[in-house]
Write a protein that holds these residues in place. Sequence first.
Motif, PDB file in Angstrom:
ATOM      1  N   TYR A 186       0.836  -1.198   0.000  1.00  0.00           N
ATOM      2  CA  TYR A 186       0.000   0.000   0.000  1.00  0.00           C
ATOM      3  C   TYR A 186       0.875   1.254   0.000  1.00  0.00           C
ATOM      4  O   TYR A 186       1.998   1.248   0.526  1.00  0.00           O
ATOM      5  CB  TYR A 186      -0.897   0.032   1.243  1.00  0.00           C
ATOM      6  CG  TYR A 186      -2.073  -0.910   1.157  1.00  0.00           C
ATOM      7  CD1 TYR A 186      -3.350  -0.446   0.844  1.00  0.00           C
ATOM      8  CD2 TYR A 186      -1.906  -2.272   1.380  1.00  0.00           C
ATOM      9  CE1 TYR A 186      -4.432  -1.310   0.760  1.00  0.00           C
ATOM     10  CE2 TYR A 186      -2.976  -3.148   1.300  1.00  0.00           C
ATOM     11  CZ  TYR A 186      -4.242  -2.653   0.990  1.00  0.00           C
ATOM     12  OH  TYR A 186      -5.311  -3.504   0.905  1.00  0.00           O
ATOM     13  N   LEU A 187       0.324   2.312  -0.582  1.00  0.00           N
ATOM     14  CA  LEU A 187       1.014   3.600  -0.637  1.00  0.00           C
ATOM     15  C   LEU A 187       0.177   4.648   0.077  1.00  0.00           C
ATOM     16  O   LEU A 187      -1.033   4.748  -0.138  1.00  0.00           O
ATOM     17  CB  LEU A 187       1.245   4.017  -2.085  1.00  0.00           C
ATOM     18  CG  LEU A 187       2.101   5.279  -2.306  1.00  0.00           C
ATOM     19  CD1 LEU A 187       3.535   5.027  -1.871  1.00  0.00           C
ATOM     20  CD2 LEU A 187       2.060   5.698  -3.774  1.00  0.00           C
ATOM     21  N   ILE A 188       0.843   5.419   0.936  1.00  0.00           N
ATOM     22  CA  ILE A 188       0.198   6.528   1.644  1.00  0.00           C
ATOM     23  C   ILE A 188       0.722   7.818   1.029  1.00  0.00           C
ATOM     24  O   ILE A 188       1.937   8.031   0.971  1.00  0.00           O
ATOM     25  CB  ILE A 188       0.528   6.495   3.143  1.00  0.00           C
ATOM     26  CG1 ILE A 188       0.045   5.187   3.771  1.00  0.00           C
ATOM     27  CG2 ILE A 188      -0.092   7.693   3.867  1.00  0.00           C
ATOM     28  CD1 ILE A 188       0.556   4.970   5.183  1.00  0.00           C
ATOM     29  N   SER A 189      -0.161   8.641   0.564  1.00  0.00           N
ATOM     30  CA  SER A 189       0.257   9.899  -0.061  1.00  0.00           C
ATOM     31  C   SER A 189       0.680  10.887   1.012  1.00  0.00           C
ATOM     32  O   SER A 189      -0.127  11.642   1.566  1.00  0.00           O
ATOM     33  CB  SER A 189      -0.899  10.477  -0.893  1.00  0.00           C
ATOM     34  OG  SER A 189      -0.488  11.660  -1.536  1.00  0.00           O
ATOM     35  N   VAL A 237       3.874   2.043   2.800  1.00  0.00           N
ATOM     36  CA  VAL A 237       4.953   3.032   2.826  1.00  0.00           C
ATOM     37  C   VAL A 237       4.392   4.374   2.383  1.00  0.00           C
ATOM     38  O   VAL A 237       3.428   4.431   1.614  1.00  0.00           O
ATOM     39  CB  VAL A 237       6.136   2.624   1.913  1.00  0.00           C
ATOM     40  CG1 VAL A 237       6.722   1.290   2.344  1.00  0.00           C
ATOM     41  CG2 VAL A 237       5.706   2.578   0.457  1.00  0.00           C
ATOM     42  N   THR A 238       4.989   5.438   2.861  1.00  0.00           N
ATOM     43  CA  THR A 238       4.571   6.762   2.416  1.00  0.00           C
ATOM     44  C   THR A 238       5.239   7.074   1.079  1.00  0.00           C
ATOM     45  O   THR A 238       6.282   6.493   0.733  1.00  0.00           O
ATOM     46  CB  THR A 238       4.955   7.841   3.435  1.00  0.00           C
ATOM     47  OG1 THR A 238       6.380   7.904   3.535  1.00  0.00           O
ATOM     48  CG2 THR A 238       4.360   7.557   4.809  1.00  0.00           C
ATOM     49  N   SER A 239       4.645   7.985   0.353  1.00  0.00           N
ATOM     50  CA  SER A 239       5.205   8.363  -0.953  1.00  0.00           C
ATOM     51  C   SER A 239       6.571   9.027  -0.813  1.00  0.00           C
ATOM     52  O   SER A 239       7.358   9.047  -1.762  1.00  0.00           O
ATOM     53  CB  SER A 239       4.239   9.300  -1.682  1.00  0.00           C
ATOM     54  OG  SER A 239       3.910  10.409  -0.876  1.00  0.00           O
ATOM     55  N   GLY A 240       6.862   9.550   0.362  1.00  0.00           N
ATOM     56  CA  GLY A 240       8.136  10.246   0.554  1.00  0.00           C
ATOM     57  C   GLY A 240       9.312   9.342   0.807  1.00  0.00           C
ATOM     58  O   GLY A 240      10.471   9.779   0.723  1.00  0.00           O
TER      59      GLY A 240
END
Length: 276
Positions: free
Chosen positions: A88-91, A111-114
């Motif tokens: 999954y990706l968290i913006s 994981v976060t997008s950063g």
Amino acid sequence: MNTLKVILLLASLSGLLILAGYFVARGTGVVIALVFSALMNFGSYWYSDSIVLRMYSAREVPHAEAPVLHNSVEALAARAGLPKPRIYLISNDVPNAFATGRNEDHAAVAVTSGIQKILDRDELEGVLAHELSHIKHKDILISTMAATVASAVVLLSRWAVFFGNDEGGGMIPAIAMAVIAPVAATVIQMAISRSREYDADAGSARITGKPEALASALRKLSAASRANPMNVNPSTAHMFIVNPLSGDFLRTLFSTHPPIEKRIERLLAMKAAPKE
């Protein structure tokens, strides 16, 4: 040693729950406490992963959109003897990551997008292996149980003030329970969380064979978190690889994470240790 420590801490947490139930309604209160905790744990076991993923608007990403993440997770999972978890990706530009799910077959890594903006491939794999280690050692279940029981202790301790005068043994002990038990439960829950972080770091080093890569990643993630704390629900802070609220500034019994310096020190010691 850490496993024994966690067992003892969970036993202590359960003891607090039973004690809180006793102060509410003696023997009946103990039964109520155990049933209440079982129901809360049942709900957490089945639904906590979907709840936390929705909380952070995480979306499952296909291979075509994030080939590096997918390829890394697939290779690392195979090395760890795990099924490949969902990704999954968290913006969010603040770099961080966590794992969730009730077991190996129903797990997810978010994981976060950063995170890919500041970590190189080895560092990213160190982070992903850390999360896979949480899954392999059932840390998600352990942390969820600890958080749930701690919440039950806090709630029952408050009830003790209202019922303690009649059945629980008096108002003064009930008030003392209402003050002391929540603090003790929180301290125990945080100690469990810190212990699991150390073990996941070690697990990552075993999976990748590159403890220095995770050490470097932790240094970068911690600095980024201190500079720009992530807006998260405090009840989920223990899930992230580094404290998302403000790095590792909480160096007390109430910290969800061990000090970054200690984690890095342990990882670098693993790198320096002679191989057998």
